[in-house]
Design a protein around this motif. Structure first.
Motif, PDB file in Angstrom:
ATOM      1  N   MET A  42     124.119  28.008   4.598  1.00  0.00           N
ATOM      2  CA  MET A  42     124.457  27.963   3.182  1.00  0.00           C
ATOM      3  C   MET A  42     123.216  27.606   2.365  1.00  0.00           C
ATOM      4  SD  MET A  42     127.389  25.740   1.189  1.00  0.00           S
ATOM      5  CE  MET A  42     128.700  26.604   2.042  1.00  0.00           C
ATOM      6  N   LEU A  43     122.916  28.478   1.405  1.00  0.00           N
ATOM      7  CA  LEU A  43     121.794  28.276   0.483  1.00  0.00           C
ATOM      8  C   LEU A  43     122.262  28.398  -0.961  1.00  0.00           C
ATOM      9  CD1 LEU A  43     119.203  30.387   2.458  1.00  0.00           C
ATOM     10  CD2 LEU A  43     118.871  27.988   1.881  1.00  0.00           C
ATOM     11  N   ASN A  44     123.523  28.181  -1.209  1.00  0.00           N
ATOM     12  CA  ASN A  44     124.062  28.348  -2.552  1.00  0.00           C
ATOM     13  C   ASN A  44     123.332  27.459  -3.556  1.00  0.00           C
ATOM     14  OD1 ASN A  44     125.883  30.067  -1.396  1.00  0.00           O
ATOM     15  ND2 ASN A  44     127.634  28.687  -1.543  1.00  0.00           N
ATOM     16  N   GLN A  45     122.926  28.083  -4.679  1.00  0.00           N
ATOM     17  CA  GLN A  45     122.297  27.402  -5.810  1.00  0.00           C
ATOM     18  C   GLN A  45     120.972  26.729  -5.446  1.00  0.00           C
ATOM     19  OE1 GLN A  45     125.080  25.221  -8.428  1.00  0.00           O
ATOM     20  NE2 GLN A  45     126.705  25.901  -7.037  1.00  0.00           N
ATOM     21  N   ALA A  46     120.416  27.076  -4.291  1.00  0.00           N
ATOM     22  CA  ALA A  46     119.104  26.540  -3.942  1.00  0.00           C
ATOM     23  C   ALA A  46     118.030  27.201  -4.801  1.00  0.00           C
ATOM     24  CB  ALA A  46     118.822  26.760  -2.465  1.00  0.00           C
ATOM     25  N   ILE A  47     116.925  26.492  -4.985  1.00  0.00           N
ATOM     26  CA  ILE A  47     115.760  27.021  -5.693  1.00  0.00           C
ATOM     27  C   ILE A  47     114.589  26.947  -4.724  1.00  0.00           C
ATOM     28  CG2 ILE A  47     114.205  26.755  -7.653  1.00  0.00           C
ATOM     29  CD1 ILE A  47     116.491  25.445  -9.179  1.00  0.00           C
ATOM     30  N   VAL A  48     113.994  28.100  -4.426  1.00  0.00           N
ATOM     31  CA  VAL A  48     112.941  28.165  -3.421  1.00  0.00           C
ATOM     32  C   VAL A  48     111.715  28.848  -4.019  1.00  0.00           C
ATOM     33  CG1 VAL A  48     112.390  28.771  -1.047  1.00  0.00           C
ATOM     34  CG2 VAL A  48     114.780  28.437  -1.704  1.00  0.00           C
ATOM     35  N   HIS A  49     110.594  28.151  -3.975  1.00  0.00           N
ATOM     36  CA  HIS A  49     109.333  28.700  -4.480  1.00  0.00           C
ATOM     37  C   HIS A  49     108.500  29.232  -3.320  1.00  0.00           C
ATOM     38  CE1 HIS A  49     109.867  27.199  -8.627  1.00  0.00           C
ATOM     39  NE2 HIS A  49     110.523  26.209  -8.038  1.00  0.00           N
ATOM     40  N   ARG A  50     107.532  30.036  -3.646  1.00  0.00           N
ATOM     41  CA  ARG A  50     106.738  30.741  -2.642  1.00  0.00           C
ATOM     42  C   ARG A  50     105.823  29.786  -1.884  1.00  0.00           C
ATOM     43  NH1 ARG A  50     104.783  35.253  -4.893  1.00  0.00           N
ATOM     44  NH2 ARG A  50     106.025  34.969  -6.768  1.00  0.00           N
ATOM     45  N   ASP A  51     105.489  30.171  -0.653  1.00  0.00           N
ATOM     46  CA  ASP A  51     104.489  29.441   0.117  1.00  0.00           C
ATOM     47  C   ASP A  51     103.134  30.113  -0.061  1.00  0.00           C
ATOM     48  OD1 ASP A  51     104.561  31.749   1.636  1.00  0.00           O
ATOM     49  OD2 ASP A  51     105.572  30.846   3.351  1.00  0.00           O
ATOM     50  N   HIS A  52     102.155  29.723   0.737  1.00  0.00           N
ATOM     51  CA  HIS A  52     100.799  30.252   0.573  1.00  0.00           C
ATOM     52  C   HIS A  52     100.720  31.742   0.870  1.00  0.00           C
ATOM     53  CE1 HIS A  52     101.097  29.373   4.895  1.00  0.00           C
ATOM     54  NE2 HIS A  52     100.205  30.328   5.054  1.00  0.00           N
ATOM     55  N   SER A  53     101.703  32.284   1.642  1.00  0.00           N
ATOM     56  CA  SER A  53     101.691  33.708   1.966  1.00  0.00           C
ATOM     57  C   SER A  53     102.500  34.541   0.976  1.00  0.00           C
ATOM     58  CB  SER A  53     102.238  33.915   3.384  1.00  0.00           C
ATOM     59  OG  SER A  53     103.610  33.580   3.446  1.00  0.00           O
ATOM     60  N   GLY A  54     103.103  33.911  -0.023  1.00  0.00           N
ATOM     61  CA  GLY A  54     103.880  34.629  -1.014  1.00  0.00           C
ATOM     62  C   GLY A  54     105.355  34.740  -0.691  1.00  0.00           C
ATOM     63  N   ARG A  55     105.805  34.126   0.400  1.00  0.00           N
ATOM     64  CA  ARG A  55     107.208  34.190   0.772  1.00  0.00           C
ATOM     65  C   ARG A  55     107.937  32.940   0.298  1.00  0.00           C
ATOM     66  NH1 ARG A  55     107.297  36.425   7.029  1.00  0.00           N
ATOM     67  NH2 ARG A  55     106.433  38.498   6.606  1.00  0.00           N
ATOM     68  N   SER A  56     109.146  33.151  -0.172  1.00  0.00           N
ATOM     69  CA  SER A  56     110.002  32.009  -0.492  1.00  0.00           C
ATOM     70  C   SER A  56     110.770  31.574   0.751  1.00  0.00           C
ATOM     71  CB  SER A  56     110.964  32.365  -1.627  1.00  0.00           C
ATOM     72  OG  SER A  56     111.762  33.479  -1.269  1.00  0.00           O
ATOM     73  N   ILE A  57     111.450  32.525   1.385  1.00  0.00           N
ATOM     74  CA  ILE A  57     112.195  32.243   2.619  1.00  0.00           C
ATOM     75  C   ILE A  57     111.745  33.252   3.664  1.00  0.00           C
ATOM     76  CG2 ILE A  57     114.462  32.096   3.703  1.00  0.00           C
ATOM     77  CD1 ILE A  57     115.642  31.499   0.950  1.00  0.00           C
ATOM     78  N   ALA A  58     111.198  32.750   4.755  1.00  0.00           N
ATOM     79  CA  ALA A  58     110.807  33.603   5.878  1.00  0.00           C
ATOM     80  C   ALA A  58     111.826  33.388   6.982  1.00  0.00           C
ATOM     81  CB  ALA A  58     109.405  33.256   6.353  1.00  0.00           C
ATOM     82  N   ALA A  59     112.712  34.347   7.172  1.00  0.00           N
ATOM     83  CA  ALA A  59     113.795  34.214   8.156  1.00  0.00           C
ATOM     84  C   ALA A  59     113.867  35.451   9.038  1.00  0.00           C
ATOM     85  CB  ALA A  59     115.122  33.954   7.453  1.00  0.00           C
TER      86      ALA A  59
END
Length: 525
Positions: free
Chosen positions: A167-184
């Motif tokens: 569950m990631l509802n209403q989460a706020i995710v900013h990018r990492d150094h590679s430009g990805r917010s979520i790497a899954a």
């Protein structure tokens, strides 16, 4: 007291702060440890209000409790349930096995949370502030819940195995150094992946991920405008449905349910490209009211996607391309105003079995839809549409589509073939309107009969000619091969001779085009 002996005996270590001692006792008791002060502003983990030592515990102590904590009190189950706690240092559980239940609400982490290759039963972090979650190959038997959390430098869940729900509802995710917010990439979720109202600033990568039930991005906002992709999910497998649809905002809204009347709605919106190539979806891919903001170089790519139903019901992208090449769909549910214009739609090899338009979608607009997908002549989209219409009992519309295909093909031919194409079109509409041949024949026969009734017609040989009949003479000129016994017995001069020659030529053209059209119809059948 030695540290190891104290833990085994359940005694409280000497070097704990007051906040840590309280956490220690709550862990043994299995109760909630709440350090919030009751002030909404001060308790906001994402705000700037400082939290002092009275609300701070060391990450080392948290790890100690989870990996080798004291035994539970009699009749209790040990668990870590924290509210309003600040964790100093890096919470590093890499490779560890965490047996107790873990739930942290409105907590603040000063440094990254490191969980690679760790094993949990269930882990819940709700409304927490986390610099970064590093959890490659993490394994949970139950849920991994991260709703309303804020991750300032991204999440990594590569090859993670989530036993039930993520569950990631209403989460706020900013990018990492590679430009990805979520790497899954390669992640497996046993049941649902819910990311409703998610705000992703960077690339959300789900390459080769597997979701056991449904993947919901209802109301999510994906933003990666300066890179190629905002959602990168080739080879994604979802056993049920992928939802890129609106979500209700507010306490009345329930996850996965149709929002109640009066509930404020937030659409799914994506600023950047979407890649779902080679995806497999067991029930449907739903773009109801989705909004795509693309640059000229970005795509909504559904190459080789397979699903029983595609609901292409979003807003028309103003720029960018929609690519359906090689996709296989059973039911295509769409609206006329959802598709992009010419040159921005690609459907080579796109197979669908049924058309389920939402709202008016007349044949003329459906033909424009196919034309928009074929910048250069390609017969396959026309033939596919005609086959689907014919299977649905719309034979007249199917003929119009095939006629449009021939006319489109004519544009790519050299001049001589193009002229022959015009002749076939004018006479019998390439065989798709065979009744037109009878009309032309009747018109030419009537006109010729009236004209030759005025013509001088001396016989070539006296006593060896039939009775002059201008109607039968005209018909004999128009019908090639068939001899009605009129032509060859009369001597025509001047313009009448040229008119007879024209009638012969017109007869051959008409007969040839009828034969070509009949051959085309027989081949199609």
């Amino acid at each position: 007291m030695t540290e190891g002996a104290g833990v085994r005996d359940g005694d409280l270590p000497d070097d704990l702060t007051a906040a840590e001692a309280g956490m220690w006792q709550a862990f043994r008791n299995g109760t909630v440890y709440d350090l919030s002060c009751g002030d909404a502003v001060a308790d906001d983990p994402h705000g700037g209000h400082p939290w002092g030592e009275e609300r701070t515990v060391r990450a080392r102590i948290v790890c100690w409790l989870l990996l080798d904590g004291p035994p539970a009190l009699a009749g209790r189950v040990s668990s870590l349930k924290l509210i309003g706690v600040q964790v100093s240092g890096s919470l590093d559980l890499a490779g560890g096995t965490v047996v107790p239940y873990v739930e942290m609400r409105r907590c603040r982490f000063e440094q990254d949370v490191l969980l690679p290759e760790a094993r949990f039963t269930t882990l819940r972090m709700v409304d927490c502030s986390v610099p970064r979650l590093e959890a490659a190959r993490v394994h949970t038997e139950g849920d991994l819940h991260l709703p309303r959390c804020r991750f300032h430098h991204g999440i990594r869940l590569t090859d993670a195995q989530i036993g039930t729900d993520l569950m990631l509802n209403q989460a706020i995710v900013h990018r990492d150094h590679s430009g990805r917010s979520i790497a899954a990439d390669g992640m497996t979720v046993g049941q649902d992946l819910q990311a409703e109202l998610l705000k992703s600033h960077g690339e959300l990568s789900l390459r080769a991920a597997t979701v056991g039930v449904s993947l919901s991005l209802r109301g999510a906002r994906l933003s990666n405008p300066f890179e190629r992709l905002a959602l990168n999910a080739p080879q994604l497998t979802v056993e049920r449905s992928l939802y890129l649809t609106p979500a209700g905002v507010g306490a009345q809204a329930m996850s996965g349910m149709t929002p109640a009347q009066g509930t404020r709605i937030q659409r799914f919106a994506c600023e950047g490209g979407i890649r779902l190539d080679d995806g497999r979806f067991g029930d449907a891919v739903d773009f109801e009211r989705a909004r795509f903001t693309l640059t000229d170089d970005q795509e909504l790519s559904l190459r080789r996607v397979q699903t029983p139903e595609l609901r292409f019901l979003g807003e028309q992208p103003v720029r960018g391309r929609v690519v359906l090449s090689g996709a296989k769909i059973v039911n295509l549910m769409d609206r006329a105003d959802a598709w992009p214009g010419p040159g921005r739609l690609h459907m080579g090899g796109f197979a669908y079995e049924n058309l389920v338009p939402r709202g008016p979608f007349p044949p003329s607009e459906r033909l424009a839809w196919v034309a928009a997908a074929t910048a250069e002549y390609n017969p396959e989209p026309y033939e596919r549409l005609a086959a689907v219409l014919r299977a649905g009992g719309e034979d007249e519309d199917a003929r119009e589509v095939l006629l449009a295909k021939q006319r489109r093909h004519r544009e790519s031919l050299p001049m001589a073939a193009k002229l022959w194409g015009y002749a076939q079109d004018w006479t019998v509409a390439y065989g798709y309107r065979p009744g037109r041949a009878a009309v032309w024949m009747a018109v030419l026969w009537a006109a010729g009969s009236l004209a030759f009734a005025q013509a001088g017609h001396p016989p070539l040989k006296r006593g060896e000619h039939p009775e002059w009949d201008p109607a039968l003479f005209t018909l004999d000129l128009l019908l090639p091969v068939i001899d009605l016994g009129q032509v060859g017995f009369w001597q025509l001069r001047g313009g009448w001779q040229w008119l007879a020659t024209a009638m012969i030529l017109l007869g051959w053209v008409l007969a040839t085009t009828v034969a070509a059209g009949a051959t085309r119809l027989l081949r199609r059948n």
